[in-house]
Scaffold this motif. Structure first.
Motif, PDB file in Angstrom:
ATOM      1  N   VAL A   1       0.868  -1.180   0.000  1.00 33.40           N
ATOM      2  CA  VAL A   1       0.000   0.000   0.000  1.00 33.40           C
ATOM      3  C   VAL A   1       0.903   1.227   0.000  1.00 33.40           C
ATOM      4  CG1 VAL A   1      -1.991   1.120   1.029  1.00 33.40           C
ATOM      5  CG2 VAL A   1      -1.569  -1.313   1.483  1.00 33.40           C
ATOM      6  N   GLY A   2       0.814   2.020  -1.082  1.00 32.88           N
ATOM      7  CA  GLY A   2       1.668   3.200  -1.221  1.00 32.88           C
ATOM      8  C   GLY A   2       2.739   2.926  -2.260  1.00 32.88           C
ATOM      9  N   ALA A   3       2.692   3.665  -3.368  1.00 37.18           N
ATOM     10  CA  ALA A   3       3.690   3.482  -4.428  1.00 37.18           C
ATOM     11  C   ALA A   3       4.590   4.700  -4.525  1.00 37.18           C
ATOM     12  CB  ALA A   3       3.001   3.196  -5.756  1.00 37.18           C
TER      13      ALA A   3
ATOM     14  N   SER B   1       7.784  12.037  -2.605  1.00 35.33           N
ATOM     15  CA  SER B   1       8.817  11.416  -3.450  1.00 35.33           C
ATOM     16  C   SER B   1       9.000  12.157  -4.774  1.00 35.33           C
ATOM     17  CB  SER B   1       8.451   9.949  -3.719  1.00 35.33           C
ATOM     18  OG  SER B   1       8.360   9.254  -2.494  1.00 35.33           O
TER      19      SER B   1
ATOM     20  N   ASN C   1      10.661  16.530  -3.400  1.00 33.31           N
ATOM     21  CA  ASN C   1      11.780  16.743  -2.465  1.00 33.31           C
ATOM     22  C   ASN C   1      12.960  17.470  -3.122  1.00 33.31           C
ATOM     23  OD1 ASN C   1      13.678  14.646  -3.588  1.00 33.31           O
ATOM     24  ND2 ASN C   1      11.862  13.393  -3.192  1.00 33.31           N
ATOM     25  N   ALA C   2      14.013  17.694  -2.314  1.00 31.24           N
ATOM     26  CA  ALA C   2      15.168  18.454  -2.813  1.00 31.24           C
ATOM     27  C   ALA C   2      16.115  17.604  -3.651  1.00 31.24           C
ATOM     28  CB  ALA C   2      15.915  19.069  -1.635  1.00 31.24           C
TER      29      ALA C   2
ATOM     30  N   VAL D   1      -6.650   2.606  -0.485  1.00 34.60           N
ATOM     31  CA  VAL D   1      -6.864   1.461   0.410  1.00 34.60           C
ATOM     32  C   VAL D   1      -7.546   1.972   1.676  1.00 34.60           C
ATOM     33  CG1 VAL D   1      -5.727  -0.296   1.807  1.00 34.60           C
ATOM     34  CG2 VAL D   1      -4.961   0.139  -0.537  1.00 34.60           C
TER      35      VAL D   1
ATOM     36  N   GLY E   1       3.949   6.636   3.483  1.00 33.09           N
ATOM     37  CA  GLY E   1       4.566   7.869   3.951  1.00 33.09           C
ATOM     38  C   GLY E   1       3.802   8.442   5.132  1.00 33.09           C
TER      39      GLY E   1
ATOM     40  N   GLY F   1       6.577  20.413   4.140  1.00 35.60           N
ATOM     41  CA  GLY F   1       7.672  21.131   3.475  1.00 35.60           C
ATOM     42  C   GLY F   1       7.196  21.672   2.139  1.00 35.60           C
TER      43      GLY F   1
ATOM     44  N   VAL G   1      13.743  24.736  -1.738  1.00 37.40           N
ATOM     45  CA  VAL G   1      13.022  23.782  -0.900  1.00 37.40           C
ATOM     46  C   VAL G   1      13.253  24.083   0.569  1.00 37.40           C
ATOM     47  CG1 VAL G   1      12.808  21.326  -0.352  1.00 37.40           C
ATOM     48  CG2 VAL G   1      13.439  22.008  -2.640  1.00 37.40           C
TER      49      VAL G   1
ATOM     50  N   ARG H   1       6.480  15.340   4.902  1.00 29.77           N
ATOM     51  CA  ARG H   1       7.525  14.424   5.383  1.00 29.77           C
ATOM     52  C   ARG H   1       6.920  13.552   6.483  1.00 29.77           C
ATOM     53  NH1 ARG H   1       9.814  19.486   6.011  1.00 29.77           N
ATOM     54  NH2 ARG H   1      11.406  20.111   4.509  1.00 29.77           N
TER      55      ARG H   1
HETATM   56  C1  LIG Z   1      10.182  19.645   1.007  1.00 31.80           C
HETATM   57  C2  LIG Z   1      10.812  18.273   1.131  1.00 31.80           C
HETATM   58  C3  LIG Z   1      12.147  18.092   0.777  1.00 31.80           C
HETATM   59  C4  LIG Z   1      12.733  16.837   0.925  1.00 31.80           C
HETATM   60  N1  LIG Z   1      14.037  16.650   0.490  1.00 31.80           N
HETATM   61  C5  LIG Z   1      14.614  15.425   0.623  1.00 31.80           C
HETATM   62  C6  LIG Z   1      15.925  15.195   0.125  1.00 31.80           C
HETATM   63  O1  LIG Z   1      16.545  16.064  -0.492  1.00 31.80           O
HETATM   64  N2  LIG Z   1      16.482  13.977   0.324  1.00 31.80           N
HETATM   65  C7  LIG Z   1      15.827  12.975   0.980  1.00 31.80           C
HETATM   66  O2  LIG Z   1      16.399  11.908   1.187  1.00 31.80           O
HETATM   67  N3  LIG Z   1      14.538  13.144   1.396  1.00 31.80           N
HETATM   68  C8  LIG Z   1      13.922  14.340   1.221  1.00 31.80           C
HETATM   69  N4  LIG Z   1      12.634  14.533   1.648  1.00 31.80           N
HETATM   70  C9  LIG Z   1      11.938  13.430   2.288  1.00 31.80           C
HETATM   71  C10 LIG Z   1      11.391  12.435   1.280  1.00 31.80           C
HETATM   72  O3  LIG Z   1      10.849  13.116   0.159  1.00 31.80           O
HETATM   73  C11 LIG Z   1      10.292  11.574   1.932  1.00 31.80           C
HETATM   74  O4  LIG Z   1      10.757  11.060   3.171  1.00 31.80           O
HETATM   75  C12 LIG Z   1       9.965  10.390   1.027  1.00 31.80           C
HETATM   76  O5  LIG Z   1       9.613  10.842  -0.259  1.00 31.80           O
HETATM   77  C13 LIG Z   1       8.829   9.571   1.618  1.00 31.80           C
HETATM   78  O6  LIG Z   1       8.563   8.550   0.705  1.00 31.80           O
HETATM   79  P1  LIG Z   1       7.349   7.556   0.950  1.00 31.80           P
HETATM   80  O7  LIG Z   1       7.320   6.626  -0.180  1.00 31.80           O
HETATM   81  O8  LIG Z   1       7.447   7.023   2.341  1.00 31.80           O
HETATM   82  O9  LIG Z   1       6.061   8.523   0.964  1.00 31.80           O
HETATM   83  P2  LIG Z   1       5.338   9.355  -0.198  1.00 31.80           P
HETATM   84  O10 LIG Z   1       6.277   9.841  -1.206  1.00 31.80           O
HETATM   85  O11 LIG Z   1       4.510  10.360   0.518  1.00 31.80           O
HETATM   86  O12 LIG Z   1       4.419   8.280  -0.894  1.00 31.80           O
HETATM   87  C14 LIG Z   1       3.324   7.705  -0.214  1.00 31.80           C
HETATM   88  C15 LIG Z   1       2.331   7.221  -1.252  1.00 31.80           C
HETATM   89  O13 LIG Z   1       1.273   6.551  -0.576  1.00 31.80           O
HETATM   90  C16 LIG Z   1       0.063   6.885  -1.220  1.00 31.80           C
HETATM   91  N5  LIG Z   1      -1.025   6.642  -0.255  1.00 31.80           N
HETATM   92  C17 LIG Z   1      -1.188   7.185   0.969  1.00 31.80           C
HETATM   93  N6  LIG Z   1      -2.253   6.670   1.581  1.00 31.80           N
HETATM   94  C18 LIG Z   1      -2.802   5.760   0.722  1.00 31.80           C
HETATM   95  C19 LIG Z   1      -3.922   4.879   0.791  1.00 31.80           C
HETATM   96  N7  LIG Z   1      -4.687   4.805   1.887  1.00 31.80           N
HETATM   97  N8  LIG Z   1      -4.190   4.102  -0.269  1.00 31.80           N
HETATM   98  C20 LIG Z   1      -3.422   4.141  -1.396  1.00 31.80           C
HETATM   99  N9  LIG Z   1      -2.341   4.957  -1.504  1.00 31.80           N
HETATM  100  C21 LIG Z   1      -2.031   5.746  -0.451  1.00 31.80           C
HETATM  101  C22 LIG Z   1       0.229   8.328  -1.625  1.00 31.80           C
HETATM  102  O14 LIG Z   1      -0.645   8.656  -2.699  1.00 31.80           O
HETATM  103  C23 LIG Z   1       1.700   8.354  -2.043  1.00 31.80           C
HETATM  104  O15 LIG Z   1       1.879   8.136  -3.425  1.00 31.80           O
HETATM  105  C24 LIG Z   1      11.991  15.768   1.465  1.00 31.80           C
HETATM  106  C25 LIG Z   1      10.650  15.951   1.778  1.00 31.80           C
HETATM  107  C26 LIG Z   1      10.048  17.188   1.602  1.00 31.80           C
HETATM  108  C27 LIG Z   1       8.586  17.362   1.911  1.00 31.80           C
END
Ligand SMILES: Cc1cc2nc3c(=O)[nH]c(=O)nc-3n(C[C@H](O)[C@H](O)[C@H](O)COP(=O)(O)OP(=O)(O)OC[C@H]3O[C@@H](n4cnc5c(N)ncnc54)[C@H](O)[C@@H]3O)c2cc1C
Length: 413
Positions: free
Chosen positions: A10-12, A44, A47-48, A224, A253, A274, A309, A351
């Protein structure tokens, strides 16, 4: 044996997709669920773009507590609150303060270093199979500051030396030689030579997702709603359908808590909101990511332009984008660079952050066929591949040779 096992994720986002690819390498049959098409608009994407293997010093530090009030009051500073969210944030914040001791900070630094140190080699295993030639630059990442903040920088430099994170201290001339277009407001800086950056995180994320599809992975575009069970085997329930799996991974996330609460795991996940903006056609003003530590924001040269960012805004998942934070980024960018035009693309992202600044990468405490990978806060882009690799090894019951206990959700109970 893995070939016969069906995994639902769950979560791509970058966590879900990287986990899916490492699970496929082990022969699992994987289905990804997301309510959005991969590539945008989640964290994802926006981010920066830093791959930051050096960044093990967490925000839960003893010296930060005294700085918080002034940071909140300064419109140029990195910290902001949505006041309507403060009551909901109190338990997280209390937990955060409890984690601001030297001992807890060092614990987090040690275990962030454990996975950050192997983060880039884990990506290399995935990047071998996609073309990233135009998308990843090996030019290091530079942090600069002016002298009013030097004391806290000294603490970070000392800890990085202790844990063995490579760094090079820069004087004014060295900063100017690396980035001649920066206004000379800086006093000193630090350069992380082995750090990399991408010019388009969304594009890499999409390439990895397409690789997953090309290897026979399935994608369901659906929200989901809940997880049910039949004899310990999880069932993923969307609005329209139910899907049975042998094991599942929750990797949503900052949104993961909505599902983990339903599984009766009270994991104290919240979000640090962010922002980013782009200055189109300004990407050549700098050659590599530059972070201005005093104001907690950064600039990365990207395909879309110069991406600026920053901000840590406590305000939950529902509040709208704050125009004040956009203004903050515009002003901060103009503080470092001359001649910037009007900005474009105002983006807010979430984040996923736990109060001890360690991620949750573990099996569920209540359900043996449910696994979690979320809470990677400021480093979830860097940690995508390594977390995915660890999850695939956990699901295959293999030994990782890592100490994984610090990433377990059991630490909160
Ligand atoms: C401003 C900013 C700058 C950043 N810069 C950096 C950087 O330079 N370097 C670094 O390492 N990290 C950086 N980060 C952190 C990084 O971007 C995140 O920690 C990371 O992208 C998280 O990835 P994830 O897959 O856990 O979550 P996400 O990218 O948030 O993906 C989660 C996915 O789950 C889906 N989802 C959620 N709930 C459901 C549900 N119930 N059913 C179906 N789908 C669902 C969402 O649609 C989403 O596609 C930054 C973050 C921010 C906000």
């Amino acid at each position: 044996m893995s070939e016969n096992l069906k995994i639902g994720i769950v979560g791509a986002g970058i966590q879900g997709v990287c986990s899916a690819l490492f699970l496929q390498k082990k022969g699992f049959k994987v289905t990804l669920f997301d309510r959005e098409d991969p590539g945008s608009p989640a964290a994802s994407y926006g981010n920066a773009g830093h791959f930051s293997p050096y960044a093990s010093i967490p925000l839960n530090r003893p010296d930060i507590i005294l700085d918080i009030p002034s940071m909140l009051l300064s419109s140029a500073g990195p910290l902001a609150l949505k006041w309507n969210y403060v009551p909901k944030m109190i338990p997280w914040f209390y937990n955060f303060l409890k984690n601001c001791t030297s001992k807890k900070m060092m614990h987090t630094a040690k275990y962030m270093h454990q996975i950050l140190d192997i983060a880039i080699p884990a990506y290399d295993e995935l990047f071998d199979e996609i073309d990233i030639a135009e998308l990843v630059e090996n030019k290091g990442i530079m942090y600069i500051w002016n002298d009013q903040n030097l004391k806290s920088r000294e603490l970070e430099i000392k800890i990085r030396d202790e844990i063995g994170a490579e760094q090079q201290i820069l004087n004014k001339k060295e900063i100017h030689d690396l980035e001649p277009n920066l206004k000379k407001i800086y006093h000193a800086g630090v350069f992380y030579k082995k750090a990399k950056h991408t010019k388009n995180p969304g594009k890499i994320w999409l390439k990895l997702f397409n690789l997953f599809l090309s290897k026979g992975g399935e994608f369901k575009k659906s929200e989901v709603e809940t997880i049910n069970f039949s004899e310990e085997k999880p069932i993923i329930k969307t609005k329209e359908n139910s899907f049975n799996f042998d094991k599942i991974l929750i990797a949503c996330g900052a949104f993961s808590k909505k599902l983990t609460d339903k599984l009766d795991e009270k994991i104290p996940l919240d979000t640090e909101r962010g922002y980013h903006i782009h200055f189109k056609n300004c990407e050549n003003l700098i050659s590599r990511p530059v972070v201005f530590s005093n104001r907690g924001f950064g600039m990365t040269p990207m395909e879309q332009g110069l991406r600026v960012v920053g901000t840590v805004e406590f305000g939950g998942l529902e509040n709208k984008l704050s125009k004040g934070r956009i203004k903050n980024l515009v002003n901060n960018a103009k503080f470092l660079l001359d001649g910037l035009p009007e900005h474009d693309d105002e983006w807010l992202g979430f984040r996923p952050t736990l109060p001890d600044y360690l991620p949750v990468i573990c099996p569920s405490k209540n359900y043996k066929n449910v696994f979690y990978s979320f809470g990677h806060h400021h480093l979830g882009w860097t940690l995508g591949a390594i977390s995915g690799k660890i999850i695939s090894q956990m699901m295959a019951n293999e030994n990782t040779n890592l100490d994984l206990e610090p990433y377990s959700s059991i630490r909160f109970f």
